[in-house]
Design an enzyme around this catalytic site. Sequence first.
Site, PDB file in Angstrom:
ATOM      1  CG  HIS A  34       5.478  93.159  76.105  1.00  0.00           C
ATOM      2  ND1 HIS A  34       5.139  93.789  74.929  1.00  0.00           N
ATOM      3  CD2 HIS A  34       4.428  92.352  76.420  1.00  0.00           C
ATOM      4  CE1 HIS A  34       3.956  93.366  74.530  1.00  0.00           C
ATOM      5  NE2 HIS A  34       3.477  92.503  75.429  1.00  0.00           N
ATOM      6  CD  GLU A  35      11.127  98.071  74.554  1.00  0.00           C
ATOM      7  OE1 GLU A  35      10.849  98.893  73.673  1.00  0.00           O
ATOM      8  OE2 GLU A  35      11.621  98.403  75.652  1.00  0.00           O
ATOM      9  CG  HIS A  37       2.225  96.539  76.761  1.00  0.00           C
ATOM     10  ND1 HIS A  37       2.823  95.460  77.380  1.00  0.00           N
ATOM     11  CD2 HIS A  37       0.944  96.157  76.545  1.00  0.00           C
ATOM     12  CE1 HIS A  37       1.935  94.490  77.537  1.00  0.00           C
ATOM     13  NE2 HIS A  37       0.794  94.876  77.035  1.00  0.00           N
ATOM     14  CD  GLN A 148      -0.210  94.012  61.892  1.00  0.00           C
ATOM     15  OE1 GLN A 148       0.522  94.951  61.566  1.00  0.00           O
ATOM     16  NE2 GLN A 148      -0.078  92.786  61.387  1.00  0.00           N
ATOM     17  CE  LYS A 149       0.691  88.381  70.144  1.00  0.00           C
ATOM     18  NZ  LYS A 149       0.177  88.455  71.508  1.00  0.00           N
ATOM     19  CB  VAL A 176       7.131  95.262  69.385  1.00  0.00           C
ATOM     20  CG1 VAL A 176       8.565  95.234  69.880  1.00  0.00           C
ATOM     21  CG2 VAL A 176       6.721  96.687  69.026  1.00  0.00           C
TER      22      VAL A 176
HETATM   23  P1  AMP Z   1      -2.532  93.421  76.506  1.00  0.00           P
HETATM   24  O1  AMP Z   1      -1.809  93.960  77.691  1.00  0.00           O
HETATM   25  O2  AMP Z   1      -2.035  92.089  76.064  1.00  0.00           O
HETATM   26  O3  AMP Z   1      -4.030  93.505  76.631  1.00  0.00           O
HETATM   27  O4  AMP Z   1      -2.168  94.386  75.286  1.00  0.00           O
HETATM   28  C1  AMP Z   1      -2.393  95.779  75.361  1.00  0.00           C
HETATM   29  C2  AMP Z   1      -2.153  96.389  74.018  1.00  0.00           C
HETATM   30  O5  AMP Z   1      -0.803  96.133  73.605  1.00  0.00           O
HETATM   31  C3  AMP Z   1      -3.045  95.812  72.914  1.00  0.00           C
HETATM   32  O6  AMP Z   1      -3.451  96.858  72.039  1.00  0.00           O
HETATM   33  C4  AMP Z   1      -2.119  94.849  72.207  1.00  0.00           C
HETATM   34  O7  AMP Z   1      -2.467  94.636  70.848  1.00  0.00           O
HETATM   35  C5  AMP Z   1      -0.799  95.582  72.318  1.00  0.00           C
HETATM   36  N1  AMP Z   1       0.302  94.628  72.154  1.00  0.00           N
HETATM   37  C6  AMP Z   1       0.493  93.468  72.810  1.00  0.00           C
HETATM   38  N2  AMP Z   1       1.585  92.831  72.357  1.00  0.00           N
HETATM   39  C7  AMP Z   1       2.098  93.611  71.370  1.00  0.00           C
HETATM   40  C8  AMP Z   1       3.233  93.510  70.502  1.00  0.00           C
HETATM   41  N3  AMP Z   1       4.055  92.466  70.541  1.00  0.00           N
HETATM   42  N4  AMP Z   1       3.444  94.503  69.623  1.00  0.00           N
HETATM   43  C9  AMP Z   1       2.614  95.574  69.554  1.00  0.00           C
HETATM   44  N5  AMP Z   1       1.534  95.737  70.353  1.00  0.00           N
HETATM   45  C10 AMP Z   1       1.285  94.776  71.242  1.00  0.00           C
END
Ligand code: AMP
Length: 283
Positions: A34-35, A37, A148-149, A176
């Site tokens: 998503h945005e 990432h 930062q999520k 985001v």
């Molecule tokens: P994930 O695929 O959930 O393991 O996330 C991969 C990376 O994307 C991690 O560093 C998350 O913190 C980051 N991430 C996930 N959701 C968001 C978001 N809404 N805004 C910014 N970064 C995100």
Amino acid sequence: MEIVRRIPRMKEIVRDWHRQGRTVGFVPTMGYLHEGHLSLVRESKRMADHTVVSIFVNPLQFGPHEDYDRYPRDLDRDVEILSREGVDVLFYPSAEDMYPPGYRTYVEVEGLSQKWEGASRPGHFRGVATVVCKLFNIVQPDYAFFGQKDAQQFVIIRRMVEDLNMNVEVIQLPIVRESDGLAMSSRNVYLSPEERAIAPRLYQALQLGQRLVQEEGERDAAKVVEAVRSFLAQEPRIRVDYVALVDPQDLEPVETIRGRALLAAAIYLGSTRLIDNVILNVK
Ligand code: AMP
């Protein structure tokens, strides 16, 4: 964009780039992009000569009753998105190659891994630290980008990088959000339409806490936590897991708010667990 499944091929590509003096940016993900990432991907493209994105749903970081099997996956869509963004390599290893029979080694960042998210998800951060360490060793990035999520995850990875003298600069980027404030997450697809309508309350509760501190001058952390909790409690379908007001460096609870603090919360909406956080900045 080259899609790389095998670890030796990934190492070979990066070795060639480094030989040519090029820098490598790395964005580890679990896919279903998503945005949020993509904000990381775009910063990597801006800072580094080459960008590698990994998609790996890491079995080690899921508890036995968590959503490993039903975690959303859509490789075709992710490939299309990443190609469009101009990513050089998608690294997409198999669990069998990452953890072959006989695998015995784990990375434990003590203390930081046991609280908050770690208390609710035992073993989670051991799985995260281990896979990120392995991915860093394979991809050898100069820069790695995180959201930062997952604020606690970033604190733990930064600690690991420092403690183990890893040659990578880790960079954190802001959360985001959807237009109604809900933090973007691959897991948001689990929400029913009714739950989706309620979900923005998590961010609203954190914003309420932020206003109390930054506009109304509240400095007593317990009062801020209580205000966030009681706002969330107004919605009977929300079950609060934790609300924490902590030092952003060591994640220890703060009593009096000074300088920067992290206000973080986790809730259940039905069977879906949502996390979010805001930074409190006091002059
Ligand atoms: P994930 O695929 O959930 O393991 O996330 C991969 C990376 O994307 C991690 O560093 C998350 O913190 C980051 N991430 C996930 N959701 C968001 C978001 N809404 N805004 C910014 N970064 C995100």
